[in-house]
Structures are given as structure tokens and as C-alpha cells.
Design a protein around this motif. Structure first.
Motif, mmCIF file in Angstrom:
data_model
loop_
_atom_site.group_PDB
_atom_site.id
_atom_site.type_symbol
_atom_site.label_atom_id
_atom_site.label_comp_id
_atom_site.label_asym_id
_atom_site.label_seq_id
_atom_site.Cartn_x
_atom_site.Cartn_y
_atom_site.Cartn_z
ATOM 1 N N PHE A 182 -3.143 13.709 -2.434
ATOM 2 C CA PHE A 182 -3.024 12.990 -1.168
ATOM 3 C C PHE A 182 -1.813 13.518 -0.410
ATOM 4 O O PHE A 182 -0.664 13.346 -0.836
ATOM 5 N N TYR A 231 0.439 7.255 -5.618
ATOM 6 C CA TYR A 231 -0.686 7.997 -5.058
ATOM 7 C C TYR A 231 -0.811 9.357 -5.745
ATOM 8 O O TYR A 231 0.169 9.898 -6.261
ATOM 9 N N THR A 253 0.826 -1.213 0.000
ATOM 10 C CA THR A 253 0.000 0.000 0.000
ATOM 11 C C THR A 253 0.855 1.255 0.000
ATOM 12 O O THR A 253 0.564 2.225 -0.719
ATOM 13 N N GLN A 256 0.930 10.909 2.808
ATOM 14 C CA GLN A 256 1.818 9.782 2.557
ATOM 15 C C GLN A 256 2.921 9.685 3.621
ATOM 16 O O GLN A 256 3.224 8.587 4.115
#
Length: 222
Positions: free
Chosen positions: A102, A98, A93, A105
């Protein structure tokens, strides 16, 4: 004519499987919060897993007392396998691309991105500590099998198991990054805190062991 209802005659009870799930979840959560350091009385620091990890030793003792040494080892290896799966899912993941929108992280990596060294140290220490705990408990039970001796078996095996876990985990995880004096202090505080938590929970643990034993005895009779 009444229809015959097909049923599955399982060797394992619902209660046994439920306790196994609780055991596994407790270990998973402990290995997530292990990177958080917390303060104990007198300014001593230790790892956050001290809050929940003693529950795994409590349940391990219940498994040994009620279901036997073999099942206690099975739960250990099941939980170990689930920890490996959890770590792999975390790594996958975190490594997954991403979007720019976002912004968390770094926070995810800080919380869930444990270094391979700490992860390996935690899992190795867990297997060794749990094995020692089970061996001591099983040997004591062979000498005194009555349920009234459960408290002594639980405390003695947990002390040895927690100490073994600590002696394996701290050097593997932090030697070379933290001073030896600091590691000794953290280790002493960790073992003491975990054993004290288990001692406080001992009346509840004894009650649970007796209740589970009685329930399983009734199930076998039925």
C-alpha cells in the motif's frame, strides 16, 4: 374482518429527518475539505469549506423557522457527535497497520489526518457559531414571526454566526503558525464569501422554508 395494521405515530416527519441527514453530511464534508485552501477573486485565499459550509447555516435557519429553536439545537449536537465519530474512525484507520504494497498512506494522512488542534478548533467554532446563529434567528423571529421576515432573519443571523465561527476557528487553529495579517485576510474573505453564497441562495432558501412549512402543516392536519 379486516386485519388491523400496526403503524408507528412518529413525532418527526420523513422530510424533517431527511433535511437533518443533509445538514449532517454537509458539515462532515466541510470538515474534510477545510484543510484545502482555495483562491478567491483578487488573489485572496480561504479554506475549501467555504464551498459547502454555508449550506449548514441555510438549513439551520430552515430548522429554526419551521421546527423551532430546540430542533435546530438538536441537529447541531447530532452533527457534532457524528463529526467526533468521523474523526475517531479516521484516526483509527490511519493508525492501523498496513501492508508494504500500500503506497498511499502518506496521501491518506495528508488529506484525512487533520491535526488535533485544527479538528478541535473546527468543532468548537462550529458549535459556537451555530449557537449564535440560532439565538439571533430565534430572537428576531419572536419580534417578527411572519414568514415574510424570513430573509432578514436568515441573513442577519448568518452574518453574526459566520463571524463568530471565524473569530473562534482561525485563532484556535492557526495562531502562532500564520501571521496575524494573513489570518485577518483569510477571515475577512471567508466571512464575505460565505455570506455572499448564502445571499445568492436566499431565494432558494426562502422557497424551501415556505415549502417545508406548508408540507409540515398539511402533515399535522392529516
Amino acid at each position: 374482518m379486516k386485519e388491523k395494521i400496526n403503524t408507528v405515530d412518529s413525532t418527526y416527519s420523513f422530510l424533517q429527518l431527511t433535511l437533518t441527514v443533509v445538514f449532517t453530511v454537509a458539515l462532515l464534508l466541510s470538515n474534510i475539505i477545510v484543510n484545502k485552501q482555495i483562491c478567491l477573486p483578487f488573489g485572496q485565499a480561504t479554506v475549501g469549506s467555504v464551498i459547502l459550509f454555508p449550506l449548514t447555516y441555510v438549513l439551520s435557519d430552515v430548522f429554526s423557522e419551521v421546527y423551532g429553536y430546540r430542533w435546530s439545537r438538536v441537529t447541531c449536537y447530532l452533527a457534532f457527535a457524528m463529526n467526533i465519530v468521523m474523526v475517531l474512525v479516521f484516526e483509527l484507520t490511519l493508525a492501523w497497520p498496513y501492508p508494504d504494497s500500500f503506497a498511499n498512506q502518506t496521501a491518506f494522512e495528508a488529506v484525512l489526518g487533520s491535526t488535533p488542534r485544527i479538528t478541535a478548533a473546527s468543532l468548537i467554532a462550529y458549535v459556537i457559531g451555530d449557537l449564535v446563529n440560532d439565538r439571533v434567528f430565534a430572537r428576531m423571529k419572536r419580534l417578527h414571526s411572519d414568514i415574510t421576515g424570513f430573509a432578514w432573519r436568515a441573513i442577519a443571523s448568518s452574518v453574526v454566526g459566520e463571524l463568530s465561527d471565524c473569530l473562534v476557528f482561525l485563532p484556535l487553529a492557526f495562531i502562532g503558525t500564520l501571521p496575524v495579517r494573513t489570518l485577518v485576510g483569510i477571515g475577512m474573505a471567508q466571512v464575505l464569501a460565505k455570506v455572499l453564497i448564502e445571499a445568492v441562495l436566499l431565494p432558494l432558501t426562502t422557497f424551501v422554508a415556505r415549502a417545508v412549512s406548508k408540507d409540515e402543516d398539511r402533515r399535522r392536519i392529516i
